[in-house]
Enzyme design. Structure first.
Site, PDB file in Angstrom:
ATOM      1  N   GLU A 236       0.872  -1.180   0.000  1.00 24.70           N
ATOM      2  CA  GLU A 236       0.000   0.000   0.000  1.00 24.70           C
ATOM      3  C   GLU A 236       0.904   1.223   0.000  1.00 24.70           C
ATOM      4  O   GLU A 236       1.548   1.526   1.010  1.00 24.70           O
ATOM      5  CB  GLU A 236      -0.910  -0.015   1.234  1.00 24.70           C
ATOM      6  CG  GLU A 236      -1.923  -1.150   1.242  1.00 24.70           C
ATOM      7  CD  GLU A 236      -2.966  -1.005   0.162  1.00 24.70           C
ATOM      8  OE1 GLU A 236      -3.133   0.108  -0.377  1.00 24.70           O
ATOM      9  OE2 GLU A 236      -3.626  -2.006  -0.157  1.00 24.70           O
ATOM     10  N   CYS A 270      -2.335   9.356   2.566  1.00 24.21           N
ATOM     11  CA  CYS A 270      -2.086   8.854   1.212  1.00 24.21           C
ATOM     12  C   CYS A 270      -3.261   9.159   0.293  1.00 24.21           C
ATOM     13  O   CYS A 270      -3.105   9.224  -0.925  1.00 24.21           O
ATOM     14  CB  CYS A 270      -1.791   7.361   1.230  1.00 24.21           C
ATOM     15  SG  CYS A 270      -3.110   6.343   1.934  1.00 24.21           S
TER      16      CYS A 270
END
Length: 515
Positions: A236, A270
């Site tokens: 990720e 993010c």
């Protein structure tokens, strides 16, 4: 700050040293793996219901200590307590609660259909835990982004070694203490506290699965190490998420969302709104509304403040570099303060809205991970789709329009792991949806059913009663080709010729018995 294996923990917001922790030595990694592998046979053979008892204990303790947890996360990260509560703690509690309904349904033996040509057999899928899972987690949401993969791996019967970020080590200790209070068996969940060298050593030790959340650069290094040993991974990584505001959007709502999406957790997300594209016909009004919203924001650490401090000093340098690059190329700072006027050592970075921004600037190309919002006008839907996709990242995006059908059409053309219509970021809070990115934003998905299954081997099983002496496709082949040809031609036609099919099948059975 390190001192002879002791890490002194400092609050980024206040500069206060508030805790001391022992670091995990490189020599201890072998012992940690040994404990994990020793615990695996017992933990993996428990039923899901038996494992969930420990999860219930953990949830109860988290609820009891919720305010204290929020304080500790806020202290270690610099984010305000409300963000610690809503974005770090709540998603974990919600995930724990959802496992009561989803874990057993997802991971128990799954019956599947068996083709007609394999009649007489039964088929199913079993989910077998992989073994020891290594979870390496980041500093921006150090609680949520560690706990959810840890719990996802544990519920499937794996043991976990967690390496929290060295930037927020105190949260790592908080998590370790929670699992001890919940009385998880020894070795089922282990924590290793330290920096990059420790993370590299843990990776080299050959876990059975690696779940990493962090930078693209580090993710690629981990991917290379894992590939050499064929260790499956989920990576990720970063994002440069676009927000697309069409001409008919609810502008006031969109402006509020842009401000929250860009500045929550000081932009250290993010899935932050890092690029805002606005239809030229409403661009000036949208910019005005955004500036009004920002003017009402408060920075600080109290419960009445909106935006806390940055967490990692090195990230401020990245933010400064991008702002200076943009301003040197003609960008306009609509809100905030130029970097040359920032106070040295100050971790509260001003919220900066930029206009007159174009493609050549770092702020539109590189991940920022800080409180910057560049706003760019566009003229056509085709143009903005191209602008949104013109990035090496593809984690999340949002589309704003009162015309839901149009918004869905635009969303379908954006190369991204997730898209939100008339909201921002929130897909990560829905544990029923997969989470992950496209392009440089990562490899793999978690959350949803896939988020539990990735930590298990999917084992295909077929069962035959075993009473027949032979199968029609077994040796010898003599005399069978023409019968199989007739069987397949009759079956795979647009309309099955059942008479010919059954006739050929019966002859094959008879021939197999005679042989």
């Amino acid at each position: 700050m390190k001192q002879q294996g002791i890490l002194k923990v400092q609050s980024p917001a206040t500069g206060e040293f508030f805790a001391e922790m022992f670091e995990t030595t490189i020599e201890e990694t072998s012992f940690i793996y040994e404990k994990s592998r020793k615990a695996f046979p017992t933990w993996s053979t428990m039923t899901i219901d038996e494992r969930l008892v420990y999860f219930h204990n953990l949830r109860r303790i988290m609820v009891e200590q919720m305010d204290d947890l929020a304080k500790k996360i806020s202290l270690d990260t610099g984010k305000v307590k409300l963000e610690a509560l809503v974005a770090d703690i709540m998603p974990v509690l919600d995930f724990l609660k959802s496992l009561d309904k989803t874990a057993k349904k997802t991971l128990v033996r799954q019956k599947v259909s068996t083709p007609l040509l394999l009649m007489g057999k039964k088929s199913y899928i079993e989910y077998m835990p992989r073994g020891t899972v290594l979870v390496i987690s980041p500093w921006n949401y150090p609680f949520q982004l560690a706990m959810i993969p840890i719990l996802s791996a544990l519920v499937g019967g794996n043991c976990v070694i967690s390496k929290p970020s060295e930037v927020t080590p105190f949260v790592g200790k908080v998590m370790e203490d929670l699992f001890k209070l919940a009385e998880f068996p020894e070795g089922v969940v282990s924590f290793a506290h330290g920096g990059k060298e420790l993370g590299a050593t843990l990776t080299e030790h050959g876990p059975d699965y690696i779940f990493f959340t962090g930078s693209v650069r580090t993710g690629k290094i981990i991917g290379q190490v894992a590939a050499k040993k064929l260790i499956p991974t989920t990576l990720e990584l970063g994002g440069k998420d676009p927000m697309i505001v069409l001409s008919d959007a609810h502008l006031k709502r969109a402006a509020k969302a842009a401000v929250w999406g860009a500045f929550t957790n000081s932009g250290q997300v993010c899935m932050s709104v890092e690029r805002v594209y606005v239809d030229r016909s409403v661009y000036n009004e949208f910019l005005r509304l955004v500036k009004v919203e920002v003017s009402q924001m408060k920075q600080g650490q109290s419960n009445s403040d909106d935006v806390g401090s940055m967490t990692f000093p090195a990230q401020i340098d990245i933010v400064r570099n991008q702002i200076e690059d943009a301003l040197s190329q003609g960008a306009t700072l609509e809100t905030g303060i130029e970097p040359r006027h920032w106070k040295e050592g100050e971790m509260h970075v001003p919220m900066m809205v930029l206009s007159n921004v174009y493609k050549g600037m770092k702020v539109l190309n590189e991940e920022t991970f800080g409180p910057i919002m560049p706003i760019v006008p566009f003229d056509t839907v085709e143009e903005v789709i191209s602008l949104a996709n013109d990035s090496e990242y593809g984690l999340n995006a949002s589309v704003w329009s009162k015309n839901i059908q149009l918004a869905q059409t635009v969303a379908s053309q954006i190369v991204s792991g997730a898209v939100v219509i008339n909201d921002v970021i929130v897909t990560a809070a829905n544990h029923h949806l997969p989470f992950g990115g496209a392009k440089q934003s990562g490899v793999g998905r978690y959350h949803g059913e896939a988020g539990l299954k990735i930590f298990c081997h999917e084992k295909a099983v077929m069962v035959d009663s075993g009473w027949k002496s032979s199968e029609i496709q077994w040796y010898p082949y003599h005399g069978k080709y023409e019968l199989f040809l007739s069987l397949f031609k009759s079956y795979f036609k647009d309309r099955v010729n059942w008479f010919t099919f059954l006739q050929s099948f019966q002859k094959l059975i008879k021939l197999s018995k005679n042989k």
